[in-house]
Motif scaffolding. Sequence first.
Motif, PDB file in Angstrom:
ATOM      1  N   THR A  10      -7.315   5.927   8.243  1.00  0.00           N
ATOM      2  CA  THR A  10      -7.364   7.237   7.704  1.00  0.00           C
ATOM      3  C   THR A  10      -8.564   7.747   8.232  1.00  0.00           C
ATOM      4  O   THR A  10      -8.589   9.036   8.553  1.00  0.00           O
ATOM      5  CB  THR A  10      -7.487   6.973   6.225  1.00  0.00           C
ATOM      6  OG1 THR A  10      -8.535   6.140   5.907  1.00  0.00           O
ATOM      7  CG2 THR A  10      -6.253   6.683   5.430  1.00  0.00           C
TER       8      THR A  10
ATOM      9  N   PRO B  83      -0.798  -0.430   7.339  1.00  0.00           N
ATOM     10  CA  PRO B  83      -0.810   0.968   7.377  1.00  0.00           C
ATOM     11  C   PRO B  83      -0.417   1.890   8.250  1.00  0.00           C
ATOM     12  O   PRO B  83       0.196   3.095   7.905  1.00  0.00           O
ATOM     13  CB  PRO B  83      -2.516   0.877   6.992  1.00  0.00           C
ATOM     14  CG  PRO B  83      -2.820  -0.414   7.029  1.00  0.00           C
ATOM     15  CD  PRO B  83      -1.721  -1.347   7.821  1.00  0.00           C
ATOM     16  N   TRP B  84      -0.129   1.409   9.386  1.00  0.00           N
ATOM     17  CA  TRP B  84       0.241   2.384  10.414  1.00  0.00           C
ATOM     18  C   TRP B  84       1.687   2.715  10.406  1.00  0.00           C
ATOM     19  O   TRP B  84       2.238   3.711  10.726  1.00  0.00           O
ATOM     20  CB  TRP B  84      -0.240   1.842  11.903  1.00  0.00           C
ATOM     21  CG  TRP B  84      -1.744   1.702  12.321  1.00  0.00           C
ATOM     22  CD1 TRP B  84      -2.586   0.964  11.659  1.00  0.00           C
ATOM     23  CD2 TRP B  84      -2.310   2.824  12.866  1.00  0.00           C
ATOM     24  NE1 TRP B  84      -3.827   1.256  12.198  1.00  0.00           N
ATOM     25  CE2 TRP B  84      -3.507   2.267  12.825  1.00  0.00           C
ATOM     26  CE3 TRP B  84      -2.165   3.704  13.996  1.00  0.00           C
ATOM     27  CZ2 TRP B  84      -4.573   3.021  13.813  1.00  0.00           C
ATOM     28  CZ3 TRP B  84      -3.132   4.474  14.503  1.00  0.00           C
ATOM     29  CH2 TRP B  84      -4.365   3.888  14.205  1.00  0.00           C
TER      30      TRP B  84
ATOM     31  N   PHE C 236      -5.034   6.380   1.063  1.00  0.00           N
ATOM     32  CA  PHE C 236      -4.072   5.212   0.491  1.00  0.00           C
ATOM     33  C   PHE C 236      -4.559   4.808  -0.637  1.00  0.00           C
ATOM     34  O   PHE C 236      -5.720   4.970  -0.995  1.00  0.00           O
ATOM     35  CB  PHE C 236      -4.255   4.108   1.725  1.00  0.00           C
ATOM     36  CG  PHE C 236      -5.341   3.416   1.809  1.00  0.00           C
ATOM     37  CD1 PHE C 236      -6.551   3.887   2.405  1.00  0.00           C
ATOM     38  CD2 PHE C 236      -5.354   2.189   1.226  1.00  0.00           C
ATOM     39  CE1 PHE C 236      -7.646   3.128   2.669  1.00  0.00           C
ATOM     40  CE2 PHE C 236      -6.366   1.300   1.468  1.00  0.00           C
ATOM     41  CZ  PHE C 236      -7.591   1.611   1.850  1.00  0.00           C
TER      42      PHE C 236
ATOM     43  N   ALA D  69      -6.330   0.044   6.964  1.00  0.00           N
ATOM     44  CA  ALA D  69      -5.966   1.439   6.217  1.00  0.00           C
ATOM     45  C   ALA D  69      -7.124   2.328   6.292  1.00  0.00           C
ATOM     46  O   ALA D  69      -7.057   3.668   6.464  1.00  0.00           O
ATOM     47  CB  ALA D  69      -5.444   1.061   5.097  1.00  0.00           C
TER      48      ALA D  69
ATOM     49  N   CYS E  46      -5.938  -5.730   6.048  1.00  0.00           N
ATOM     50  CA  CYS E  46      -4.885  -4.694   5.641  1.00  0.00           C
ATOM     51  C   CYS E  46      -5.763  -3.513   5.010  1.00  0.00           C
ATOM     52  O   CYS E  46      -5.629  -2.354   5.260  1.00  0.00           O
ATOM     53  CB  CYS E  46      -3.908  -4.977   4.599  1.00  0.00           C
ATOM     54  SG  CYS E  46      -2.550  -3.807   4.188  1.00  0.00           S
ATOM     55  N   THR E  47      -6.640  -3.946   4.161  1.00  0.00           N
ATOM     56  CA  THR E  47      -7.424  -2.648   3.467  1.00  0.00           C
ATOM     57  C   THR E  47      -8.283  -2.050   4.625  1.00  0.00           C
ATOM     58  O   THR E  47      -8.523  -0.901   4.726  1.00  0.00           O
ATOM     59  CB  THR E  47      -8.157  -3.240   2.343  1.00  0.00           C
ATOM     60  OG1 THR E  47      -7.184  -4.038   1.511  1.00  0.00           O
ATOM     61  CG2 THR E  47      -9.075  -2.382   1.498  1.00  0.00           C
TER      62      THR E  47
ATOM     63  N   ILE F  75       0.766  -1.194   0.140  1.00  0.00           N
ATOM     64  CA  ILE F  75      -0.046  -0.109   0.056  1.00  0.00           C
ATOM     65  C   ILE F  75       0.827   1.283   0.015  1.00  0.00           C
ATOM     66  O   ILE F  75       2.020   1.149   0.319  1.00  0.00           O
ATOM     67  CB  ILE F  75      -1.081  -0.017   1.155  1.00  0.00           C
ATOM     68  CG1 ILE F  75       0.085   0.048   2.681  1.00  0.00           C
ATOM     69  CG2 ILE F  75      -1.990  -0.983   1.204  1.00  0.00           C
ATOM     70  CD1 ILE F  75      -1.059   0.658   3.622  1.00  0.00           C
TER      71      ILE F  75
ATOM     72  N   VAL G 103       0.505   5.298   1.472  1.00  0.00           N
ATOM     73  CA  VAL G 103      -0.160   6.314   2.388  1.00  0.00           C
ATOM     74  C   VAL G 103       0.182   7.541   1.976  1.00  0.00           C
ATOM     75  O   VAL G 103       1.467   7.890   1.894  1.00  0.00           O
ATOM     76  CB  VAL G 103       0.040   5.781   3.765  1.00  0.00           C
ATOM     77  CG1 VAL G 103      -0.674   6.856   4.731  1.00  0.00           C
ATOM     78  CG2 VAL G 103      -0.608   4.397   4.089  1.00  0.00           C
TER      79      VAL G 103
END
Length: 149
Positions: free
Chosen positions: A79, A132-133, A63, A75, A71-72, A47, A49
């Motif tokens: 956000t 994502p983080w 993202f 994210a 994961c999706t 991904i 970001v």
Amino acid sequence: MIDGFGNLTELYNEVILDHAGSPRNFRENLEAGRKAEGYNPLCGDQITVYCLLEGEKLVDLSFTGKGCAICTASASIMTQTLKSKQIAKAQNMFERFHKMLLGEGGEDELGKLSVFAGVHKYPARVKCATLPWHTLQSSLKEGDRVSTE
Ligand code: ZN
């Protein structure tokens, strides 16, 4: 699978499926001052970001990329949750989110992020949820500048 996907409903609850199916803030932001790419080779999640800062405030987060459902959804919810928060607050939430994913509790104070509480039973999935983080963090630290050219 060794990490036991016996009880899928425990892992993939309704909120996660909703965000995985129609992720929020799923777009490029070429005006964002910062972006970073994250890759989780264990699962294949990849991904990008995008983060627009105003002083210490995350005024916009978005993202793109390809990730598994966890994961999706992570994210997407990240956000939503961190938009218009201060960087320090975001870091603090990540620490608590990570603790919860290690099975150390704290989900009561994490609002929507608590939908990932079940992930701690699936160690292989923890990296999917934190990607994502970590990616956001690296955008804040190293700040790969987005080229608008
Ligand atoms: Zn994944």
